[in-house]
Design a protein around this motif. Structure first.
Motif, PDB file in Angstrom:
ATOM      1  N   VAL A 125     -10.279 -13.048   0.132  1.00  0.00           N
ATOM      2  CA  VAL A 125     -11.343 -13.021   1.176  1.00  0.00           C
ATOM      3  C   VAL A 125     -11.327 -11.630   1.882  1.00  0.00           C
ATOM      4  O   VAL A 125     -10.248 -11.186   2.314  1.00  0.00           O
ATOM      5  N   GLY A 126     -12.591 -11.380   2.098  1.00  0.00           N
ATOM      6  CA  GLY A 126     -12.761 -10.055   2.913  1.00  0.00           C
ATOM      7  C   GLY A 126     -12.650  -8.703   2.106  1.00  0.00           C
ATOM      8  O   GLY A 126     -13.064  -7.742   2.852  1.00  0.00           O
ATOM      9  N   PHE A 127     -12.409  -8.656   0.819  1.00  0.00           N
ATOM     10  CA  PHE A 127     -12.404  -7.688  -0.044  1.00  0.00           C
ATOM     11  C   PHE A 127     -14.002  -7.000  -0.183  1.00  0.00           C
ATOM     12  O   PHE A 127     -14.766  -8.026  -0.591  1.00  0.00           O
ATOM     13  N   GLN A 128     -14.185  -5.946  -0.178  1.00  0.00           N
ATOM     14  CA  GLN A 128     -15.454  -5.468  -0.625  1.00  0.00           C
ATOM     15  C   GLN A 128     -15.335  -4.714  -2.021  1.00  0.00           C
ATOM     16  O   GLN A 128     -14.325  -4.246  -2.076  1.00  0.00           O
ATOM     17  N   GLN A 129     -16.760  -4.724  -2.546  1.00  0.00           N
ATOM     18  CA  GLN A 129     -16.654  -3.942  -4.013  1.00  0.00           C
ATOM     19  C   GLN A 129     -15.918  -2.603  -3.731  1.00  0.00           C
ATOM     20  O   GLN A 129     -15.458  -1.880  -4.701  1.00  0.00           O
ATOM     21  N   GLY A 130     -16.389  -1.778  -2.778  1.00  0.00           N
ATOM     22  CA  GLY A 130     -16.318  -0.541  -2.109  1.00  0.00           C
ATOM     23  C   GLY A 130     -14.681  -0.267  -2.198  1.00  0.00           C
ATOM     24  O   GLY A 130     -14.102   0.556  -2.715  1.00  0.00           O
ATOM     25  N   ASP A 131     -14.079  -1.339  -1.827  1.00  0.00           N
ATOM     26  CA  ASP A 131     -12.521  -1.331  -1.566  1.00  0.00           C
ATOM     27  C   ASP A 131     -11.878  -1.308  -3.148  1.00  0.00           C
ATOM     28  O   ASP A 131     -11.004  -0.450  -3.468  1.00  0.00           O
ATOM     29  N   LEU A 132     -12.684  -2.205  -3.879  1.00  0.00           N
ATOM     30  CA  LEU A 132     -11.890  -2.308  -5.305  1.00  0.00           C
ATOM     31  C   LEU A 132     -12.363  -0.867  -6.304  1.00  0.00           C
ATOM     32  O   LEU A 132     -11.423  -0.829  -6.992  1.00  0.00           O
ATOM     33  N   ASP A 133     -13.172  -0.586  -5.958  1.00  0.00           N
ATOM     34  CA  ASP A 133     -13.817   0.601  -6.711  1.00  0.00           C
ATOM     35  C   ASP A 133     -12.955   1.646  -6.484  1.00  0.00           C
ATOM     36  O   ASP A 133     -12.788   2.779  -7.561  1.00  0.00           O
ATOM     37  N   HIS A 134     -12.366   1.784  -5.382  1.00  0.00           N
ATOM     38  CA  HIS A 134     -11.469   3.155  -5.128  1.00  0.00           C
ATOM     39  C   HIS A 134     -10.132   2.864  -4.699  1.00  0.00           C
ATOM     40  O   HIS A 134      -9.560   3.515  -4.109  1.00  0.00           O
ATOM     41  N   ALA A 135      -9.675   1.691  -5.300  1.00  0.00           N
ATOM     42  CA  ALA A 135      -8.255   1.262  -4.969  1.00  0.00           C
ATOM     43  C   ALA A 135      -7.915   1.380  -3.391  1.00  0.00           C
ATOM     44  O   ALA A 135      -6.885   2.250  -3.015  1.00  0.00           O
ATOM     45  N   ALA A 136      -8.545   0.711  -2.598  1.00  0.00           N
ATOM     46  CA  ALA A 136      -8.050   0.933  -1.153  1.00  0.00           C
ATOM     47  C   ALA A 136      -6.871   0.314  -0.717  1.00  0.00           C
ATOM     48  O   ALA A 136      -6.323  -0.561  -1.487  1.00  0.00           O
ATOM     49  N   ALA A 137      -6.023   0.933  -0.102  1.00  0.00           N
ATOM     50  CA  ALA A 137      -4.724   0.497   0.396  1.00  0.00           C
ATOM     51  C   ALA A 137      -4.656  -0.682   1.495  1.00  0.00           C
ATOM     52  O   ALA A 137      -5.690  -0.862   2.157  1.00  0.00           O
ATOM     53  N   VAL A 138      -3.992  -1.900   1.040  1.00  0.00           N
ATOM     54  CA  VAL A 138      -3.858  -2.882   1.558  1.00  0.00           C
ATOM     55  C   VAL A 138      -2.468  -3.074   2.282  1.00  0.00           C
ATOM     56  O   VAL A 138      -1.689  -2.997   1.437  1.00  0.00           O
ATOM     57  N   VAL A 139      -2.257  -2.940   3.684  1.00  0.00           N
ATOM     58  CA  VAL A 139      -1.172  -3.305   4.154  1.00  0.00           C
ATOM     59  C   VAL A 139      -0.807  -4.357   4.707  1.00  0.00           C
ATOM     60  O   VAL A 139      -1.525  -5.278   5.309  1.00  0.00           O
ATOM     61  N   ILE A 140       0.366  -4.969   4.365  1.00  0.00           N
ATOM     62  CA  ILE A 140       0.798  -6.301   4.596  1.00  0.00           C
ATOM     63  C   ILE A 140       1.799  -6.553   5.742  1.00  0.00           C
ATOM     64  O   ILE A 140       2.831  -6.060   5.741  1.00  0.00           O
ATOM     65  N   PRO A 141       1.096  -6.540   7.054  1.00  0.00           N
ATOM     66  CA  PRO A 141       1.966  -6.351   8.059  1.00  0.00           C
ATOM     67  C   PRO A 141       3.158  -7.320   8.314  1.00  0.00           C
ATOM     68  O   PRO A 141       3.920  -6.933   9.237  1.00  0.00           O
ATOM     69  N   THR A 142       3.324  -8.685   7.838  1.00  0.00           N
ATOM     70  CA  THR A 142       4.231  -9.526   8.010  1.00  0.00           C
ATOM     71  C   THR A 142       5.536  -9.064   6.937  1.00  0.00           C
ATOM     72  O   THR A 142       6.386  -9.922   7.011  1.00  0.00           O
ATOM     73  N   ILE A 143       5.256  -8.123   5.946  1.00  0.00           N
ATOM     74  CA  ILE A 143       6.376  -7.849   5.336  1.00  0.00           C
ATOM     75  C   ILE A 143       6.707  -6.227   5.407  1.00  0.00           C
ATOM     76  O   ILE A 143       5.896  -5.231   5.123  1.00  0.00           O
ATOM     77  N   LYS A 144       8.054  -6.173   5.871  1.00  0.00           N
ATOM     78  CA  LYS A 144       8.537  -4.881   5.906  1.00  0.00           C
ATOM     79  C   LYS A 144       8.624  -4.220   4.571  1.00  0.00           C
ATOM     80  O   LYS A 144       9.213  -4.909   3.676  1.00  0.00           O
ATOM     81  N   ASP A 145       8.446  -2.729   4.382  1.00  0.00           N
ATOM     82  CA  ASP A 145       8.811  -2.107   3.253  1.00  0.00           C
ATOM     83  C   ASP A 145      10.347  -2.194   2.786  1.00  0.00           C
ATOM     84  O   ASP A 145      10.928  -1.495   3.942  1.00  0.00           O
ATOM     85  N   PRO A 146      10.867  -2.768   1.855  1.00  0.00           N
ATOM     86  CA  PRO A 146      12.315  -2.684   1.698  1.00  0.00           C
ATOM     87  C   PRO A 146      12.859  -1.300   1.539  1.00  0.00           C
ATOM     88  O   PRO A 146      14.338  -1.135   1.717  1.00  0.00           O
ATOM     89  N   LYS A 147      12.186  -0.250   1.499  1.00  0.00           N
ATOM     90  CA  LYS A 147      12.597   1.207   1.218  1.00  0.00           C
ATOM     91  C   LYS A 147      13.735   1.163   0.161  1.00  0.00           C
ATOM     92  O   LYS A 147      14.759   2.019   0.370  1.00  0.00           O
ATOM     93  N   GLY A 148      13.488   0.719  -1.056  1.00  0.00           N
ATOM     94  CA  GLY A 148      14.237   0.864  -1.875  1.00  0.00           C
ATOM     95  C   GLY A 148      13.776  -0.157  -3.155  1.00  0.00           C
ATOM     96  O   GLY A 148      12.902  -0.842  -3.050  1.00  0.00           O
ATOM     97  N   VAL A 149      14.853  -0.334  -4.030  1.00  0.00           N
ATOM     98  CA  VAL A 149      14.716  -1.290  -5.217  1.00  0.00           C
ATOM     99  C   VAL A 149      14.918  -2.935  -4.584  1.00  0.00           C
ATOM    100  O   VAL A 149      15.763  -3.108  -4.209  1.00  0.00           O
TER     101      VAL A 149
END
Length: 240
Positions: free
Chosen positions: A178-202
């Motif tokens: 929900v909420g994705f636009q074709q322009g997002d998909l055509d240019h691989a827009a970055a999607v940030v998931i605020p509830t998940i911290k990046d593990p900064k590793g494997v």
């Protein structure tokens, strides 16, 4: 280290005789190709998403085999022999490449086996069909899990945006986006998931849980999605 191409041979088998690019097939309506990146092999140190012109026999074999393995940890790749620069696709100096269709299976220890299921055919390529192309040159990790959105219409896929090594590589197909636009998909827009911290590793398993719904941000715009089928996973050869 390169990733070999042999029938029913593990990706850790150093005796494999051939080397080249692999592109993971993602999607069913519009089929996308996701290049298998490797941090420490310069010719493969790129994250790339594009579309190939595929023979009908290859499309049919892929879709039929996928339907038979939908609920299994099975992936699909195109193997193209040779260490030619990916930029040839981007700048239009290459308009075709030989490819073989492979089924990629994973055992309980996480070892991948690449099995050819369709003999060599030719795929065509055009620079306008490149959705995303970037060298793996990031030196820092983001604060939160960040993915690249691509797809067509209601079929939305997310690839983990690769930052600094070591890391993990993953592509999932969403359900109920929900909420994705074709322009997002055509240019691989970055999607940030605020509830998940990046593990900064494997990590040993995906931070995105199948069947769970998440909120993401494209800039300041909110999108939502439920995690569906995993189309690729690699936390080993990516880093070695």
């Amino acid at each position: 280290m390169t990733i070999p191409d042999v029938i029913s041979r593990s990706d850790t088998d150093a005796a494999a005789p051939r080397h080249g690019h692999r592109f993971l097939l993602i999607g069913t309506g519009t089929i996308f190709a996701y290049h298998l990146p490797l941090y420490h092999v310069p010719v493969h140190a790129f994250q790339m998403i594009n579309k190939f012109g595929l023979a009908e026999s290859l499309r049919t074999k892929y879709l039929d085999d996928l339907a038979s393995h939908e609920d299994q940890q099975v992936y699909y790749s195109l193997f193209s022999e040779g260490h030619w620069p990916l930029k040839e696709i981007v700048d239009g100096t290459r308009d075709s490449l030989p490819v073989e269709l492979e089924r990629v299976t994973v055992d309980s220890a996480g070892n991948r086996t690449f099995t050819k299921i369709l003999d060599e055919t030719t795929a065509t390529c055009r620079p306008q069909d490149v959705v995303f192309y970037k060298p793996l040159d990031a030196t820092t990790y983001p604060d939160n899990l960040t993915c690249l959105a691509f797809g067509q219409g209601s079929e939305v896929h997310l690839a983990h945006q690769l930052a600094a090594p070591p890391n993990w590589d993953e592509v999932i197909t969403t359900t109920q986006p929900v909420g994705f636009q074709q322009g997002d998909l055509d240019h691989a827009a970055a999607v940030v998931i605020p509830t998940i911290k990046d593990p900064k590793g494997v990590v040993q398993e995906s931070p995105l849980v199948k069947g769970k719904t998440y909120k993401g941000l494209i800039g300041t715009r909110e999108v939502t999605f439920t995690v569906g089928r995993q189309g690729w996973w690699n936390n080993t050869s990516l880093n070695t």
